[in-house]
Design a protein around this motif. Structure first.
Motif, PDB file in Angstrom:
ATOM      1  N   LEU A  34       0.824  -1.573   0.094  1.00  0.00           N
ATOM      2  CA  LEU A  34       0.475  -0.156  -0.073  1.00  0.00           C
ATOM      3  C   LEU A  34       0.968   1.138  -0.011  1.00  0.00           C
ATOM      4  CD1 LEU A  34      -2.498   1.239   0.097  1.00  0.00           C
ATOM      5  CD2 LEU A  34      -2.657   0.966   2.529  1.00  0.00           C
ATOM      6  N   ALA A  82      -1.694   7.136  -0.438  1.00  0.00           N
ATOM      7  CA  ALA A  82      -2.647   6.124  -0.214  1.00  0.00           C
ATOM      8  C   ALA A  82      -3.034   6.243   1.486  1.00  0.00           C
ATOM      9  CB  ALA A  82      -3.590   4.756  -1.479  1.00  0.00           C
ATOM     10  N   HIS A 105      -9.965  -0.980  -4.057  1.00  0.00           N
ATOM     11  CA  HIS A 105      -9.439  -0.821  -4.933  1.00  0.00           C
ATOM     12  C   HIS A 105      -7.619  -0.827  -5.266  1.00  0.00           C
ATOM     13  CE1 HIS A 105      -8.361   1.932  -8.862  1.00  0.00           C
ATOM     14  NE2 HIS A 105      -7.414   2.908  -7.246  1.00  0.00           N
ATOM     15  N   HIS A 106      -7.594  -0.156  -4.304  1.00  0.00           N
ATOM     16  CA  HIS A 106      -6.139  -0.193  -3.861  1.00  0.00           C
ATOM     17  C   HIS A 106      -5.613  -1.404  -3.704  1.00  0.00           C
ATOM     18  CE1 HIS A 106      -5.023   4.344  -3.633  1.00  0.00           C
ATOM     19  NE2 HIS A 106      -6.221   4.659  -3.401  1.00  0.00           N
ATOM     20  N   LYS A 128      -5.077  -3.046  -6.709  1.00  0.00           N
ATOM     21  CA  LYS A 128      -3.945  -2.194  -7.115  1.00  0.00           C
ATOM     22  C   LYS A 128      -2.322  -2.857  -6.775  1.00  0.00           C
ATOM     23  CE  LYS A 128      -2.778   1.942  -7.431  1.00  0.00           C
ATOM     24  NZ  LYS A 128      -3.034   3.597  -7.675  1.00  0.00           N
TER      25      LYS A 128
END
Length: 194
Positions: free
Chosen positions: A136, A140, A180-181, A184
């Protein structure tokens, strides 16, 4: 002695607020001279700031323990928010700031002059968020932590829900961002594995 002075000041702030706090009363409650209070803290403002920092530290320790023991980030956020709201309602100083006329002049320490509390809480949360979700990114984590802390403070100041309900609402609000993160992060890991 410093802790005794901070205890005395916190108790007096809870019952008399900032305007009603007198250094002589703090000294009497702690069993020391008024000059001792001035020697230790300098001014009434410095004393109140020290009480605020100690109270904030107490909250941060509880948040730290809940995030550290969480199995996943959303569970940690929920546990930390519940702890924060419940502890604030039980802490006589914070409860006074949130709900009594005497404590009204303390409310800015959580709102308009609450930057030290916000900064400390968001920094701690962002660090834990990155530990719970390796990969992360810092931006963010900072955005997520500031959002969670601001929402939790909002629920503290305007108490319209139980601690668990507030935590559920906050988690529902940040879950899409987190999902969402997390995707990713997973995509980045998969790309590294190829």
């Amino acid at each position: 002695m410093r802790e005794a002075l901070l205890d005395a000041a916190a108790n007096l702030l809870a019952t008399h607020g900032y305007a009603g706090l007198r250094m002589a009363d703090v000294a009497a409650a702690a069993g020391v001279s008024r000059q001792t209070v001035y020697n230790e803290f300098g001014t009434k403002t410095d004393l109140v700031q020290a009480v605020t920092l100690r109270t904030t530290s107490e909250f941060l320790d509880g948040i730290h323990r809940r995030l550290e023991s969480a199995g996943d980030l959303l569970t940690g956020i929920r546990a930390a928010v519940i702890y924060t709201i419940r502890h604030a309602r039980e802490n006589t100083l914070v409860a006074s700031a949130l709900g009594t006329q005497a404590g009204e002049d303390l409310l800015p320490l959580l709102t308009t002059r609450g930057e030290p509390v916000l900064t400390a809480a968001t920094s701690l949360a962002a660090m834990h968020y990155r530990e719970l979700v390796p990969g992360l990114d810092a931006d963010a984590a900072a955005l997520l932590s500031e959002t969670v802390v601001r929402l939790a403070l909002s629920h503290l100041v305007l108490q319209t829900h139980t601690a668990a309900e507030a935590a559920d609402m906050i988690c529902a609000a940040v879950a899409p961002f987190l999902a969402h993160h997390l995707s990713k992060v997973e995509n980045a890991v998969q790309q590294e594995d190829k």
